[in-house]
Design a protein around this motif. Structure first.
Motif, PDB file in Angstrom:
ATOM      1  N   GLU A   1      84.747  76.967  78.048  1.00 42.42           N
ATOM      2  CA  GLU A   1      85.530  78.077  78.423  1.00 42.42           C
ATOM      3  C   GLU A   1      84.989  79.420  78.921  1.00 42.42           C
ATOM      4  O   GLU A   1      85.606  79.993  79.940  1.00 42.42           O
ATOM      5  N   ALA A   2      84.080  79.910  78.344  1.00 44.45           N
ATOM      6  CA  ALA A   2      83.249  81.130  78.715  1.00 44.45           C
ATOM      7  C   ALA A   2      82.721  81.044  79.975  1.00 44.45           C
ATOM      8  O   ALA A   2      82.629  82.222  80.858  1.00 44.45           O
ATOM      9  N   PHE A   3      81.969  79.869  80.319  1.00 46.69           N
ATOM     10  CA  PHE A   3      81.137  79.898  81.507  1.00 46.69           C
ATOM     11  C   PHE A   3      81.649  78.708  82.629  1.00 46.69           C
ATOM     12  O   PHE A   3      80.931  78.438  83.562  1.00 46.69           O
ATOM     13  N   HIS A   4      82.810  78.149  82.601  1.00 45.68           N
ATOM     14  CA  HIS A   4      83.377  77.096  83.622  1.00 45.68           C
ATOM     15  C   HIS A   4      83.323  77.740  84.851  1.00 45.68           C
ATOM     16  O   HIS A   4      83.357  76.938  85.904  1.00 45.68           O
ATOM     17  N   HIS A   5      83.592  78.986  85.003  1.00 38.92           N
ATOM     18  CA  HIS A   5      83.473  79.484  86.321  1.00 38.92           C
ATOM     19  C   HIS A   5      82.163  80.242  86.884  1.00 38.92           C
ATOM     20  O   HIS A   5      82.053  80.390  87.988  1.00 38.92           O
ATOM     21  N   SER A   6      81.074  80.214  85.914  1.00 33.19           N
ATOM     22  CA  SER A   6      79.981  80.719  86.112  1.00 33.19           C
ATOM     23  C   SER A   6      78.877  79.677  86.657  1.00 33.19           C
ATOM     24  O   SER A   6      79.014  78.581  86.537  1.00 33.19           O
ATOM     25  N   PRO A   7      78.163  79.970  87.740  1.00 35.27           N
ATOM     26  CA  PRO A   7      76.960  78.900  88.109  1.00 35.27           C
ATOM     27  C   PRO A   7      76.222  78.799  86.913  1.00 35.27           C
ATOM     28  O   PRO A   7      75.827  79.681  85.965  1.00 35.27           O
ATOM     29  N   ALA A   8      75.282  77.619  87.182  1.00 36.14           N
ATOM     30  CA  ALA A   8      74.286  77.277  85.948  1.00 36.14           C
ATOM     31  C   ALA A   8      73.520  78.026  85.725  1.00 36.14           C
ATOM     32  O   ALA A   8      72.833  78.763  86.452  1.00 36.14           O
ATOM     33  N   ASP A   9      73.457  78.392  84.448  1.00 40.28           N
ATOM     34  CA  ASP A   9      72.355  79.493  83.731  1.00 40.28           C
ATOM     35  C   ASP A   9      71.372  78.909  82.910  1.00 40.28           C
ATOM     36  O   ASP A   9      71.963  77.910  82.256  1.00 40.28           O
ATOM     37  N   ASP A  10      70.111  79.081  83.003  1.00 44.76           N
ATOM     38  CA  ASP A  10      69.318  78.534  81.920  1.00 44.76           C
ATOM     39  C   ASP A  10      69.523  78.783  80.396  1.00 44.76           C
ATOM     40  O   ASP A  10      69.417  77.929  79.656  1.00 44.76           O
ATOM     41  N   PHE A  11      70.015  79.902  80.339  1.00 40.20           N
ATOM     42  CA  PHE A  11      70.071  79.891  78.765  1.00 40.20           C
ATOM     43  C   PHE A  11      71.307  79.323  78.186  1.00 40.20           C
ATOM     44  O   PHE A  11      71.590  79.020  77.292  1.00 40.20           O
ATOM     45  N   VAL A  12      72.496  79.207  79.166  1.00 35.63           N
ATOM     46  CA  VAL A  12      73.506  78.493  78.896  1.00 35.63           C
ATOM     47  C   VAL A  12      73.438  76.969  78.727  1.00 35.63           C
ATOM     48  O   VAL A  12      73.682  76.268  77.809  1.00 35.63           O
ATOM     49  N   SER A  13      72.534  76.459  79.914  1.00 32.53           N
ATOM     50  CA  SER A  13      72.073  75.014  79.948  1.00 32.53           C
ATOM     51  C   SER A  13      71.258  74.567  78.688  1.00 32.53           C
ATOM     52  O   SER A  13      71.456  73.565  77.955  1.00 32.53           O
ATOM     53  N   ALA A  14      70.410  75.503  78.255  1.00 38.80           N
ATOM     54  CA  ALA A  14      69.440  75.369  77.195  1.00 38.80           C
ATOM     55  C   ALA A  14      70.475  75.166  75.832  1.00 38.80           C
ATOM     56  O   ALA A  14      70.317  74.135  74.962  1.00 38.80           O
ATOM     57  N   ARG A  15      71.808  75.985  75.720  1.00 38.38           N
ATOM     58  CA  ARG A  15      72.505  75.434  74.508  1.00 38.38           C
ATOM     59  C   ARG A  15      73.368  74.081  74.677  1.00 38.38           C
ATOM     60  O   ARG A  15      73.458  73.727  73.764  1.00 38.38           O
ATOM     61  N   VAL A  16      73.619  74.014  75.768  1.00 34.29           N
ATOM     62  CA  VAL A  16      73.984  72.686  76.266  1.00 34.29           C
ATOM     63  C   VAL A  16      73.100  71.628  75.679  1.00 34.29           C
ATOM     64  O   VAL A  16      73.608  70.556  75.271  1.00 34.29           O
ATOM     65  N   ALA A  17      71.799  71.810  76.056  1.00 34.57           N
ATOM     66  CA  ALA A  17      70.944  70.924  75.648  1.00 34.57           C
ATOM     67  C   ALA A  17      70.649  70.560  74.160  1.00 34.57           C
ATOM     68  O   ALA A  17      70.497  69.490  73.775  1.00 34.57           O
ATOM     69  N   VAL A  18      70.887  71.733  73.427  1.00 28.55           N
ATOM     70  CA  VAL A  18      70.998  71.730  72.126  1.00 28.55           C
ATOM     71  C   VAL A  18      71.740  70.693  71.466  1.00 28.55           C
ATOM     72  O   VAL A  18      71.779  69.960  70.747  1.00 28.55           O
ATOM     73  N   LEU A  19      73.065  70.864  72.128  1.00 29.59           N
ATOM     74  CA  LEU A  19      74.202  69.939  71.559  1.00 29.59           C
ATOM     75  C   LEU A  19      74.145  68.658  72.240  1.00 29.59           C
ATOM     76  O   LEU A  19      74.510  67.798  71.489  1.00 29.59           O
ATOM     77  N   GLN A  20      73.474  68.355  73.400  1.00 34.92           N
ATOM     78  CA  GLN A  20      73.162  67.218  73.990  1.00 34.92           C
ATOM     79  C   GLN A  20      72.205  66.353  73.074  1.00 34.92           C
ATOM     80  O   GLN A  20      72.276  65.167  72.871  1.00 34.92           O
ATOM     81  N   LEU A  21      71.230  67.077  72.385  1.00 32.88           N
ATOM     82  CA  LEU A  21      70.236  66.306  71.498  1.00 32.88           C
ATOM     83  C   LEU A  21      70.930  65.756  70.359  1.00 32.88           C
ATOM     84  O   LEU A  21      70.448  64.809  69.683  1.00 32.88           O
ATOM     85  N   LYS A  22      72.222  66.553  69.997  1.00 31.33           N
ATOM     86  CA  LYS A  22      72.918  65.890  68.691  1.00 31.33           C
ATOM     87  C   LYS A  22      73.495  64.567  69.237  1.00 31.33           C
ATOM     88  O   LYS A  22      73.593  63.850  68.344  1.00 31.33           O
ATOM     89  N   LYS A  23      73.486  64.201  70.262  1.00 32.34           N
ATOM     90  CA  LYS A  23      73.830  62.773  70.862  1.00 32.34           C
ATOM     91  C   LYS A  23      72.566  62.147  71.184  1.00 32.34           C
ATOM     92  O   LYS A  23      72.797  61.178  71.970  1.00 32.34           O
ATOM     93  N   ARG A  24      71.595  62.761  70.875  1.00 33.78           N
ATOM     94  CA  ARG A  24      70.287  61.834  71.560  1.00 33.78           C
ATOM     95  C   ARG A  24      70.064  61.575  72.927  1.00 33.78           C
ATOM     96  O   ARG A  24      69.520  60.696  73.465  1.00 33.78           O
ATOM     97  N   ASN A  25      70.584  62.609  73.794  1.00 32.90           N
ATOM     98  CA  ASN A  25      70.353  62.836  75.091  1.00 32.90           C
ATOM     99  C   ASN A  25      69.111  63.493  75.535  1.00 32.90           C
ATOM    100  O   ASN A  25      68.797  64.654  75.930  1.00 32.90           O
ATOM    101  N   MET A  26      67.851  62.900  75.077  1.00 32.08           N
ATOM    102  CA  MET A  26      66.544  63.623  75.094  1.00 32.08           C
ATOM    103  C   MET A  26      66.265  64.071  76.598  1.00 32.08           C
ATOM    104  O   MET A  26      65.746  65.235  76.780  1.00 32.08           O
ATOM    105  N   PRO A  27      66.051  63.223  77.576  1.00 32.65           N
ATOM    106  CA  PRO A  27      65.428  63.503  79.026  1.00 32.65           C
ATOM    107  C   PRO A  27      66.459  64.721  79.471  1.00 32.65           C
ATOM    108  O   PRO A  27      65.611  65.746  80.037  1.00 32.65           O
TER     109      PRO A  27
END
Length: 670
Positions: free
Chosen positions: A438-464
C-alpha cells in the motif's frame, strides 16, 4: 506594700493586690512568682473582672518569653471579651513601653494565624477551672469575633498601624460584615494607595458584591505593582465560595486577553491573572497551569513553563497535555532524551491528542522530533531483534504505537519502513506485506523496501530471490542489512550465506566484481565473519582497487588464525603484504612477508610468485633495508636483507649485505 496588705486579716481587694504584686514580680523579672499570682486571680472562686484582665495581660506577657505566642493571644482575646477599655488601659499602664512593640507584633501574627486556621484545628490544649469555662466557651483560633476584638485592641493601641487595620477587616469579612470590612480597607488605602494586600482584599469584596468592573480594575492595579504573591496569605482567609469566584473571574479574564491580543505585554498580563486564579484554587488548577505554561513558552521562558508542567504531572503523572507540552518545550531546548521520553509517555495515554500537537509545529520542528522518535524506536527495535528478545510484548506494543504515530505525522518512506519492521518483529507478516504494498505501490523499486520484501519471502523459503535483494542492500547500507538479518533464524542465515557465496563465485568468474561484492557481503554477515567469505570479499575489493577495505577484511581473517592450516596462514600473510604494498605501506608489507617466510619458506615463495612476483618484492626489501641502514638500525637492516635474499638472489641485496658486514665490523673495531 502588696505583701503587707495581703497578709492582713481582712482580705479587701484581694484579687487586685494579687494582680498588682504579679506585675511587680514581672517587672523584677521573677516570672515564676508573677505567674503564681496571676493564676490565683484567674482561678479565684469569686472572679473580679478588672483584676482578671490585669492577670490575663500579665500572664500573656510571661507566655511570650516562654515561647507560647498562641496562648498569649488567647489571654488577650479573653481580656478583650471581658472589657476592651480595661484591657487597653492595662496595656498602656502596666506593660513597659519597650515590651509593647513585641507584644503588638505577636498579637498581630497570632491573630492572622487564627483566621487562617493554622493553629490547633482539633481544639485548645489549655485547661481551665469549671468556674471560668464561660470565658473560654468559644475556640478563639477559629472564631472571627474573638480575633476582631483582638484587632480592635491593636488598632486602639496604634491607630497608624496598617497591619492591625487589615487584620480587623479580615475578621469582619469572616464574620460576614462585608460593608464594614470594605470601609475599613478604604480608610487604610487612602493612607497608602499602592498597597497590594489592601487592593487585593478590596478586589475580592467588589467581586463578591457583584461589582466585576471595579474588582477587575483593582486587580489590574495589583498586576501593575507586580506583587501577585500578596494573594498567598489572603487565600487562607477567603471563604471557599469567594475563592472560587476569584478563580473563575481571573481564569475568564486571562482567556479573554489571550483570545484578543498576542503582544508580549498582553501575555504577561494574562500570566498574572492566571497566577491569581491558581493561588485562589489553592496552588493547583490544571487548566490554568496548562495555559500559563503555554504563555511562558511563547515568551521564551521555557524553564518556567516546565515548572508549571511539573506541577500538573506531580498530581497527575498521566496528564497528556502536560506530558506533550513539556516534551515540546524540551524539543525547543534541544534536550532529545527528555523530549522523546515525555512524548512517548503521552502517546501511550492518548495518541489522538499528541499527534495534532506535533502537527501544529513548524516543519523544521516536526522533522526534528519525528527523527528523534524514529531514532529511539529503531535503536530499541534493533536491540530487541539482535538479542532475539522478542518476548517483550510491552516494548513491541510501544514501538508499534510510535510507528503508527510517525506514519500519521510524516509520509516519508523511512517511517513506513520502520512500521513494517515492527510488524515483522511482532510476527504479523501479512500485515507487513500489505503495508509495503500500500505504501510503496506507486514508488520505484527501492533497495530498503526490497530487503523487507526479501525478509517476508524467506518466511516462504524463497532463498535465491531474497539473496538478490539483500545483496543490493549490502552495497548501499551494510549496517541496515545487518539489522534486517537479525529477523532470520540461524538455519535461514546459514542457508543464505551458502547461496550468496555460490552466486558471488559465479559472478567473479564472469568478472562482475561489483555485483559479486554485494553477495559476498551478505555471506560475511550471515556467517558471522566467516574467514572464507572474508577472503573472497577482500579479493573482490582488490579487483575494484578498494585496497583499504580489502585490508580490513584480511585483518579480520588473521584475527581468526587459531584454527587455520599452515598453508592458509602463510597465504593470508602474503595477501595482506601485497595489499600493504598496493597502499604504499612498504615497511609493514615487508614485515608480513617475513612472517610468511618464517612460517614456511616454500609456501611463502609459491604465494609470492602469484603476486606481486620476486623481482618487485626484492626491490621493496632492498629499499626498506637501505632505509634502516641509513637510520643505523643495523640488526633490522640485516634481517630484512637476509629474508630478501631468500626470495631472490638479487645483486643489489648482495651488495647491501656486504656493506652491512663492512659497517658492522667497523663499528665493532671502534
Amino acid at each position: 506594700i502588696c505583701d503587707h496588705l495581703l497578709a492582713a486579716e481582712q482580705k479587701t481587694y484581694y484579687n487586685t493586690l494579687l494582680a498588682l504584686r504579679g506585675f511587680c514580680s514581672l517587672h523584677a523579672h521573677d516570672h515564676q512568682l508573677a505567674l503564681q499570682d496571676f493564676q490565683k486571680v484567674i482561678e479565684h472562686d469569686s472572679p473580679h473582672p478588672n483584676s482578671c484582665i490585669k492577670a490575663l495581660c500579665g500572664r500573656g506577657l510571661i507566655r511570650i518569653s516562654g515561647g507560647s505566642p498562641y496562648l498569649t493571644a488567647l489571654d488577650y482575646i479573653t481580656a478583650c471579651q471581658l472589657k476592651l477599655e480595661e484591657t487597653i488601659f492595662t496595656i498602656k499602664s502596666y506593660v513597659p513601653w519597650n515590651q509593647r512593640g513585641l507584644l503588638l507584633k505577636v498579637l498581630q501574627e497570632e491573630g492572622q494565624k487564627m483566621l487562617q486556621k493554622k493553629r490547633y484545628p482539633g481544639g485548645s490544649s489549655v485547661s481551665f477551672s469549671s468556674r471560668w469555662f464561660f470565658l473560654f466557651s468559644f475556640f478563639p483560633s477559629r472564631d472571627a469575633p474573638g480575633v476582631y476584638q483582638l484587632a480592635s485592641l491593636l488598632v486602639e493601641l496604634d491607630t497608624c498601624d496598617e497591619a492591625s487595620r487589615i487584620l480587623c477587616a479580615d475578621a469582619l469579612y469572616q464574620m460576614g460584615r462585608v460593608e464594614e470590612a470594605h470601609k475599613l480597607l478604604l480608610v487604610a488605602l487612602s493612607k497608602n494607595p499602592q498597597r497590594s494586600p489592601i487592593l487585593a482584599r478590596l478586589a475580592l469584596l467588589q467581586l463578591k458584591k457583584g461589582f466585576t468592573y471595579d474588582g477587575n480594575q483593582l486587580l489590574k492595579k495589583v498586576i501593575r505593582i507586580g506583587d501577585t504573591s500578596c494573594l498567598l496569605p489572603i487565600m487562607d482567609i477567603f471563604k471557599d465560595e469567594d475563592r472560587k469566584l476569584m478563580q473563575t473571574h481571573c481564569h475568564f479574564k486571562a482567556l479573554t486577553i489571550l483570545k484578543d491580543k498576542q503582544e508580549d505585554a498582553d501575555i504577561k498580563e494574562a500570566i498574572a491573572y492566571l497566577s491569581f486564579a491558581i493561588i485562589a484554587a489553592g496552588g493547583y488548577a490544571e487548566d490554568c497551569l496548562l495555559i500559563r505554561a503555554g504563555c511562558y513558552g511563547r515568551l521564551g521562558q521555557k524553564k518556567t513553563a516546565i515548572f508549571d508542567f511539573n506541577a500538573i504531572l506531580k498530581e497527575d503523572p498521566r496528564n497528556v497535555q502536560a506530558l506533550s507540552g513539556r516534551g515540546l518545550i524540551y524539543l525547543a531546548l534541544k534536550q532529545q532524551k527528555e523530549a522523546v521520553q515525555d512524548l512517548i509517555s503521552a502517546l501511550k495515554v492518548e495518541a489522538g491528542a499528541v499527534i495534532p500537537a506535533i502537527l501544529s509545529l513548524k516543519q523544521e520542528a516536526q522533522g526534528l522530533i519525528t527523527q528523534w522518535l524514529l531514532q529511539h524506536g529503531r535503536t530499541a527495535l534493533a536491540e530487541l531483534v539482535a538479542t532475539k528478545n522478542l518476548i517483550k510484548e510491552e516494548t513491541l506494543r510501544d514501538l508499534l504505537m510510535i510507528a503508527k504515530a510517525l506514519i500519521k505525522i510524516r509520509k516519508d518512506p523511512q517511517y513506513h519502513i520502520f512500521y513494517t519492521d515492527v510488524l515483522i518483529a511482532k510476527g504479523r507478516y501479512e500485515e507487513a506485506r500489505d503495508h509495503l504494498r500500500e505504501a510503496f505501490h506507486h514508488s520505484p523499486a527501492d533497495d530498503f523496501v526490497s530487503a523487507r520484501v526479501a525478509v517476508l519471502q524467506l518466511k516462504k523459503r524463497n532463498m535465491p530471490v531474497a539473496a538478490r535483494s539483500f545483496s543490493c542492500l549490502a552495497k548501499r547500507d551494510e549496517r541496515e542489512l545487518g539489522f534486517l538479518l537479525n529477523f532470520l533464524d540461524a538455519k535461514q542465515q546459514h542457508n543464505l550465506s551458502q547461496v550468496a557465496a555460490q552466486e558471488g563465485n559465479v559472478l567473479v568468474k564472469e568478472h562482475h566484481y561489483e555485483k559479486a561484492l554485494g553477495y559476498y557481503t551478505l555471506a560475511v554477515l550471515t556467517s558471522r565473519d566467516n574467514p572464507r567469505y572474508l577472503r573472497r570479499r577482500a579479493a573482490c575489493f582488490t579487483h575494484l582497487k578498494k585496497y583499504d577495505r580489502a585490508l580490513k577484511d584480511m585483518e579480520k581473517v588473521m584475527e581468526k588464525h587459531g584454527r587455520s592450516s599452515l598453508k592458509t596462514r602463510v597465504e593470508d600473510h602474503c595477501s595482506k603484504g601485497h595489499l600493504l604494498l598496493l597502499l604504499a605501506e612498504e615497511e609493514a608489507a615487508v614485515q608480513q612477508y617475513i612472517e610468511a617466510l618464517q612460517l614456511d619458506e616454500s609456501l611463502a615463495l609459491c604465494s609470492i610468485l602469484k603476486g606481486p612476483g620476486r623481482e618487485i618484492l626484492t626491490k621493496t626489501f632492498h629499499k626498506v633495508a637501505q632505509y634502516n641502514l641509513e637510520m643505523q638500525r643495523y640488526e633490522e637492516a640485516w634481517k630484512i636483507t637476509d629474508y630478501g635474499l631468500k626470495i631472490d638472489k638479487s645483486t643489489e641485496l648482495k651488495k647491501l649485505k656486504t656493506r652491512l658486514k663492512r659497517e658492522a665490523s667497523s663499528c665493532s673495531i671502534h
